[in-house]
Scaffold this motif. Structure first.
Motif, short mmCIF file in Angstrom:
data_model
loop_
_atom_site.label_atom_id
_atom_site.label_comp_id
_atom_site.label_asym_id
_atom_site.label_seq_id
_atom_site.Cartn_x
_atom_site.Cartn_y
_atom_site.Cartn_z
N ALA A 1 -5.33 7.31 -2.51
CA ALA A 1 -6.13 6.47 -1.61
C ALA A 1 -6.69 5.26 -2.34
CB ALA A 1 -7.27 7.29 -1.00
N SER B 1 0.83 -1.20 0.00
CA SER B 1 0.00 0.00 0.00
C SER B 1 0.86 1.26 0.00
CB SER B 1 -0.93 0.01 1.21
OG SER B 1 -1.87 -1.03 1.11
N PHE C 1 -5.42 1.36 -1.74
CA PHE C 1 -6.34 0.28 -1.38
C PHE C 1 -6.00 -1.00 -2.15
CE2 PHE C 1 -10.25 -2.07 -2.37
CZ PHE C 1 -10.65 -2.44 -1.10
N VAL D 1 0.86 4.06 -2.95
CA VAL D 1 0.55 5.47 -2.68
C VAL D 1 1.69 6.36 -3.19
CG1 VAL D 1 0.30 7.17 -0.83
CG2 VAL D 1 -1.02 5.06 -0.77
N VAL E 1 -4.73 13.15 -3.87
CA VAL E 1 -4.98 12.36 -2.67
C VAL E 1 -6.02 11.28 -2.95
CG1 VAL E 1 -5.87 12.47 -0.31
CG2 VAL E 1 -4.35 14.26 -1.14
#
Length: 55
Positions: free
Chosen positions: A32, A14, A36, A18, A28
């Motif tokens: 996100a 993750s 995920f 990101v 952002v």
């Protein structure tokens, strides 16, 4: 012990997703979403880059 290693791997995937997403999109929301998906997004990114896995 195995559960901790699995959680660490998911967390690392993750975090990498990101970081990749932020460097590409500066969003952002996208970070996100792609965070995920974690390792799936990392694999997609590696396989779709010019030069593939070999760079």
């Amino acid at each position: 012990m195995r559960n901790t290693a699995t959680q660490a791997g998911i967390g690392l995937g993750s975090a990498i997703a990101v970081a990749i997403s932020w460097s590409l999109h500066k969003s952002v929301v996208w970070a996100a979403i792609q965070g995920f998906f974690g390792w799936f997004y990392v694999a997609y990114y590696v396989l779709t880059r010019p030069g593939g896995i070999g760079g």
